[in-house]
Design a protein around this motif. Structure first.
Motif, PDB file in Angstrom:
ATOM      1  N   MET A 478       0.840  -1.206   0.000  1.00  0.00           N
ATOM      2  CA  MET A 478       0.000   0.000   0.000  1.00  0.00           C
ATOM      3  C   MET A 478       0.874   1.254   0.000  1.00  0.00           C
ATOM      4  SD  MET A 478      -3.195  -0.896   2.571  1.00  0.00           S
ATOM      5  CE  MET A 478      -4.134   0.578   2.138  1.00  0.00           C
ATOM      6  N   LYS A 479       1.892   1.272   0.854  1.00  0.00           N
ATOM      7  CA  LYS A 479       2.766   2.440   0.945  1.00  0.00           C
ATOM      8  C   LYS A 479       3.547   2.651  -0.351  1.00  0.00           C
ATOM      9  CE  LYS A 479       4.724   3.507   4.913  1.00  0.00           C
ATOM     10  NZ  LYS A 479       5.504   3.447   6.169  1.00  0.00           N
ATOM     11  N   LYS A 480       3.910   1.560  -1.020  1.00  0.00           N
ATOM     12  CA  LYS A 480       4.601   1.679  -2.301  1.00  0.00           C
ATOM     13  C   LYS A 480       3.724   2.411  -3.314  1.00  0.00           C
ATOM     14  CE  LYS A 480       8.812   0.166  -2.880  1.00  0.00           C
ATOM     15  NZ  LYS A 480       9.838   1.107  -3.363  1.00  0.00           N
ATOM     16  N   ARG A 481       2.459   2.040  -3.358  1.00  0.00           N
ATOM     17  CA  ARG A 481       1.541   2.676  -4.315  1.00  0.00           C
ATOM     18  C   ARG A 481       1.198   4.106  -3.913  1.00  0.00           C
ATOM     19  NH1 ARG A 481      -2.641  -1.948  -6.521  1.00  0.00           N
ATOM     20  NH2 ARG A 481      -1.108  -3.625  -6.746  1.00  0.00           N
ATOM     21  N   LEU A 482       1.270   4.375  -2.631  1.00  0.00           N
ATOM     22  CA  LEU A 482       0.898   5.700  -2.122  1.00  0.00           C
ATOM     23  C   LEU A 482       2.091   6.651  -2.029  1.00  0.00           C
ATOM     24  CD1 LEU A 482      -1.466   4.502   0.740  1.00  0.00           C
ATOM     25  CD2 LEU A 482      -2.192   5.742  -1.307  1.00  0.00           C
ATOM     26  N   GLU A 483       3.260   6.222  -2.512  1.00  0.00           N
ATOM     27  CA  GLU A 483       4.464   7.055  -2.403  1.00  0.00           C
ATOM     28  C   GLU A 483       4.288   8.466  -2.956  1.00  0.00           C
ATOM     29  OE1 GLU A 483       7.766   4.958  -4.056  1.00  0.00           O
ATOM     30  OE2 GLU A 483       8.322   4.030  -2.143  1.00  0.00           O
ATOM     31  N   PRO A 484       3.619   8.665  -4.119  1.00  0.00           N
ATOM     32  CA  PRO A 484       3.441  10.043  -4.608  1.00  0.00           C
ATOM     33  C   PRO A 484       2.728  10.943  -3.601  1.00  0.00           C
ATOM     34  CG  PRO A 484       2.900   8.460  -6.320  1.00  0.00           C
ATOM     35  CD  PRO A 484       3.079   7.675  -5.059  1.00  0.00           C
ATOM     36  N   LEU A 485       1.799  10.364  -2.852  1.00  0.00           N
ATOM     37  CA  LEU A 485       1.062  11.135  -1.852  1.00  0.00           C
ATOM     38  C   LEU A 485       1.874  11.313  -0.577  1.00  0.00           C
ATOM     39  CD1 LEU A 485      -1.737  12.466  -1.568  1.00  0.00           C
ATOM     40  CD2 LEU A 485      -2.535  10.373  -0.475  1.00  0.00           C
ATOM     41  N   LEU A 486       2.513  10.230  -0.125  1.00  0.00           N
ATOM     42  CA  LEU A 486       3.292  10.286   1.119  1.00  0.00           C
ATOM     43  C   LEU A 486       4.526  11.173   0.977  1.00  0.00           C
ATOM     44  CD1 LEU A 486       3.101   6.508   2.078  1.00  0.00           C
ATOM     45  CD2 LEU A 486       1.974   8.375   3.274  1.00  0.00           C
ATOM     46  N   ASN A 487       5.039  11.310  -0.243  1.00  0.00           N
ATOM     47  CA  ASN A 487       6.230  12.115  -0.468  1.00  0.00           C
ATOM     48  C   ASN A 487       5.919  13.550  -0.877  1.00  0.00           C
ATOM     49  OD1 ASN A 487       7.785   9.863   0.099  1.00  0.00           O
ATOM     50  ND2 ASN A 487       8.005   9.267  -2.034  1.00  0.00           N
ATOM     51  N   GLU A 488       4.638  13.888  -0.901  1.00  0.00           N
ATOM     52  CA  GLU A 488       4.251  15.257  -1.240  1.00  0.00           C
ATOM     53  C   GLU A 488       4.814  16.238  -0.222  1.00  0.00           C
ATOM     54  OE1 GLU A 488       0.121  15.991  -1.606  1.00  0.00           O
ATOM     55  OE2 GLU A 488      -0.047  15.141  -3.612  1.00  0.00           O
ATOM     56  N   GLU A 489       5.283  17.375  -0.712  1.00  0.00           N
ATOM     57  CA  GLU A 489       5.714  18.445   0.183  1.00  0.00           C
ATOM     58  C   GLU A 489       4.506  19.341   0.446  1.00  0.00           C
ATOM     59  OE1 GLU A 489       9.076  20.580  -1.169  1.00  0.00           O
ATOM     60  OE2 GLU A 489      10.381  18.827  -1.259  1.00  0.00           O
ATOM     61  N   ASN A 490       3.969  19.222   1.645  1.00  0.00           N
ATOM     62  CA  ASN A 490       2.774  19.987   1.992  1.00  0.00           C
ATOM     63  C   ASN A 490       3.161  21.321   2.599  1.00  0.00           C
ATOM     64  OD1 ASN A 490       0.488  17.905   1.588  1.00  0.00           O
ATOM     65  ND2 ASN A 490       2.107  16.801   2.656  1.00  0.00           N
ATOM     66  N   VAL A 491       2.517  22.366   2.113  1.00  0.00           N
ATOM     67  CA  VAL A 491       2.788  23.715   2.613  1.00  0.00           C
ATOM     68  C   VAL A 491       2.263  23.855   4.027  1.00  0.00           C
ATOM     69  CG1 VAL A 491       2.400  26.179   2.253  1.00  0.00           C
ATOM     70  CG2 VAL A 491       2.714  24.653   0.281  1.00  0.00           C
ATOM     71  N   LYS A 492       1.048  23.343   4.246  1.00  0.00           N
ATOM     72  CA  LYS A 492       0.433  23.449   5.566  1.00  0.00           C
ATOM     73  C   LYS A 492       0.724  22.186   6.364  1.00  0.00           C
ATOM     74  CE  LYS A 492      -3.339  26.419   3.987  1.00  0.00           C
ATOM     75  NZ  LYS A 492      -4.805  26.573   3.873  1.00  0.00           N
ATOM     76  N   ALA A 493       1.279  22.383   7.561  1.00  0.00           N
ATOM     77  CA  ALA A 493       1.692  21.239   8.379  1.00  0.00           C
ATOM     78  C   ALA A 493       0.526  20.330   8.718  1.00  0.00           C
ATOM     79  CB  ALA A 493       2.368  21.728   9.659  1.00  0.00           C
ATOM     80  N   GLU A 494      -0.680  20.907   8.897  1.00  0.00           N
ATOM     81  CA  GLU A 494      -1.820  20.088   9.305  1.00  0.00           C
ATOM     82  C   GLU A 494      -2.325  19.190   8.185  1.00  0.00           C
ATOM     83  OE1 GLU A 494      -3.475  24.163   8.045  1.00  0.00           O
ATOM     84  OE2 GLU A 494      -1.800  23.377   9.221  1.00  0.00           O
ATOM     85  N   LYS A 495      -1.845  19.394   6.958  1.00  0.00           N
ATOM     86  CA  LYS A 495      -2.300  18.576   5.836  1.00  0.00           C
ATOM     87  C   LYS A 495      -1.235  17.570   5.391  1.00  0.00           C
ATOM     88  CE  LYS A 495      -5.895  21.310   3.648  1.00  0.00           C
ATOM     89  NZ  LYS A 495      -6.392  21.851   2.374  1.00  0.00           N
TER      90      LYS A 495
END
Length: 542
Positions: A478-495
């Motif tokens: 699951m984490k392998k497939r979700l890497e694009p999302l998990l590796n996103e640089e989020n501007v807002k810490a709460e997101k």
């Protein structure tokens, strides 16, 4: 010619982003079913057309109609559905048993997915039958019996463990493979008088007074789990190494392997036997005593340790053995500070004993000194003298200085040739053991909660740990497939996205049972944009 008309229905068509509806009816003429067009609805929004379509099907409720619609049940659906579908896509059910339509196999998938989503105990998971769709999606209707749907199938699953692990190895290990291996421990609750596994040993959980088991995990080079085994609680790291290498070669058919193990896996007692194995190369790290030995026999010099580059040295007696010398300044400062803090704490305890007014017997004073050093190996830094009921001590400053000089220093050793692996690659290969450490963190604490173990038979203990590994196998994919999302640089810490947050977002996709005009209908809530993105990355369609 006789015609028998049925009800009208609406067909919705889309052309270049525009929607239209064709109102049709079906009828039977001379025994044949035919269709007739009654009209067309154009220039309408898709929502309007769907409402008309639903009205023709009798699935609409007039506003103000008392008691016409009632939500009678609501349960978590999205996370359970996604996990079960992914498990099937990965053919985890087929790996458990080729006849995957058997109910006990479906129950196994429910246990594996349920631990990933909820963790906790098996009785606790069985009680979620009204709050989660995980059991319903696995074919369990109504009440979930913990004995039937949890405990009894564990015996069948345990008997299939070797077969399942062979299947996982076939999918994730190549003939020439880099294999990661490490062990950890997990404490047990209660008494285990008839257990061959429960024992006291080096407790990595820091749970004093608890018996434990030792767990060995094999992963491929990317950290995907392949095999897990439970050992007796006092098993040493090095005692499992030969067995695991043989398992990889014979059970999983990997003829040539680079075995990556942590400090203490390869010792002077098993090193020669491992090097004599055909097709086996190793990457490991030396312990501090081994580093001191190399320094004392002049194989290496302290000046070769550099925090900016890796220095490679060959063993004079065994030229094929390579030592890659590294240094980490931040680790060095941390180790020095920790040593000084412990020494100061010991000094404070010894000062209290040396300043006692009342004279004690030498034996009693010796016992009190022993208690101070009981939890550390720092007695080597102190010269203790007890005479006539009085305590005197002094620090071995020379030894302290010697040990400080190798703080932050570490040596990665390997017998892989330079043509196959450079010194930088050797060090990076050893660092891949962090994948196994991440697996242990997930299995023990952050997600799957293997501990504390409450099962009372050795086979159930082993199967419980095996289920946790299979849950992590699912989590890893699951984490392998979700890497694009998990590796996103989020501007807002709460997101900022985490795996836990993703599971919670999927949980909020719910299945609701609605009564409309005395008819029960099950409705799945429509995913929002975030949920759609998660499902798309997972490759799951509701």
């Amino acid at each position: 010619m006789s015609k028998k008309y049925n009800k009208y229905h609406l067909e919705i068509h889309e052309y270049r982003g525009n929607y239209s509806g064709i109102l049709r009816t079906s009828f039977r003429e001379d025994g044949k079913i035919k269709h007739a067009t009654a009209g067309r609805l154009s220039n309408c929004d898709l929502d309007i057309l769907r409402h008309v379509q639903a009205a023709l099907q009798g699935n609409t409720v007039m506003r103000g109609e008392d008691g016409a619609m009632q939500v009678v049940d609501s349960k978590e659906y999205g996370a359970s559905y996604a996990a079960i579908q992914l498990a099937k896509e990965l053919k985890l059910d087929v790996a458990i048993y080729s006849k995957n339509n058997l109910q006990w196999v479906k129950d196994c998938i429910a246990l594996i997915c349920g631990r990933l989503i909820y963790a906790g105990s098996k009785p606790g998971l069985s009680r979620r039958v009204k709050d989660s769709a995980v059991w319903e999606l696995s074919g369990v209707e109504g009440r979930c019996n913990v004995g039937k749907h949890c405990y009894s199938l564990m015996d069948k699953l345990f008997n299939r463990q070797k077969s399942v692990q062979r299947t996982l190895a076939k999918s994730n290990l190549e003939n020439k493979s880099l294999v990661l291996y490490d062990i950890t421990s997990s404490y047990l609750e209660g008494e285990y008088k008839n257990s061959d596994l429960a024992n006291f040993g080096y407790n990595r959980d820091k749970k004093k007074g608890y018996e434990q088991i030792v767990i060995g995990l094999i992963c491929n080079k990317d950290g995907c789990p392949v095999s897990i085994e439970v050992f007796e609680g006092n098993t040493k790291d090095s005692n499992t190494t030969i067995q695991k290498i043989n398992e990889i070669k014979t059970e999983y058919g990997v003829k040539e392997i680079i075995f990556v193990g942590d400090r203490g896996m390869i010792t002077q007692y098993n090193a020669d036997e491992i090097r004599d194995m055909e097709g086996v190369k190793t990457v490991s790290a030396l312990t501090h005593p081994q580093i001191r030995e190399l320094l004392s026999n002049k194989t290496i010099q302290l000046e070769l340790f550099d925090d900016s580059q890796i220095c490679e040295v060959s063993d004079t007696q065994n030229p094929h053995i390579r030592y890659c010398l590294c240094k980490n300044k931040s680790v060095a400062c941390r180790e020095t500070d920790t040593r000084n803090q412990i020494i100061d704490k010991i000094k404070a305890g010894l000062d209290r004993l040396s300043n006692l007014r009342a004279i004690r017997s030498d034996d009693k004073l010796g016992i009190n000194v022993g208690k101070i050093f009981a939890k550390t190996s720092f007695q080597k830094y102190f010269k203790i003298e007890i005479k006539n009921g009085r305590l005197k001590y002094e620090l071995n400053h020379e030894l302290i200085k010697t040990d400080e000089s190798i703080d932050g220093c570490y040596i990665i050793t390997s017998d892989v040739s330079k043509e196959v692996m450079s010194k930088d690659e050797v060090v990076e290969t050893y660092k891949r053991l962090q994948f196994v450490e991440a697996a242990f963190r997930a299995i023990k604490t952050t997600r799957l909660e293997v501990r504390p173990v409450n099962h009372k038979t050795d086979d159930r203990i082993k199967c419980h740990v095996f289920i946790c590994m299979l849950s992590y196998y699912l989590m890893w994919h699951m984490k392998k497939r979700l890497e694009p999302l998990l590796n996103e640089e989020n501007v807002k810490a709460e997101k900022k996205w985490t795996f836990d947050l993703i599971i919670e977002r999927l949980k909020s996709i719910r299945q609701q049972t609605v009564i409309i005009k005395n008819k029960k209908i099950k409705i799945i809530s429509t995913p929002d944009e975030e949920q759609k993105k998660i499902l798309k990355l997972l490759g799951i369609k509701l």
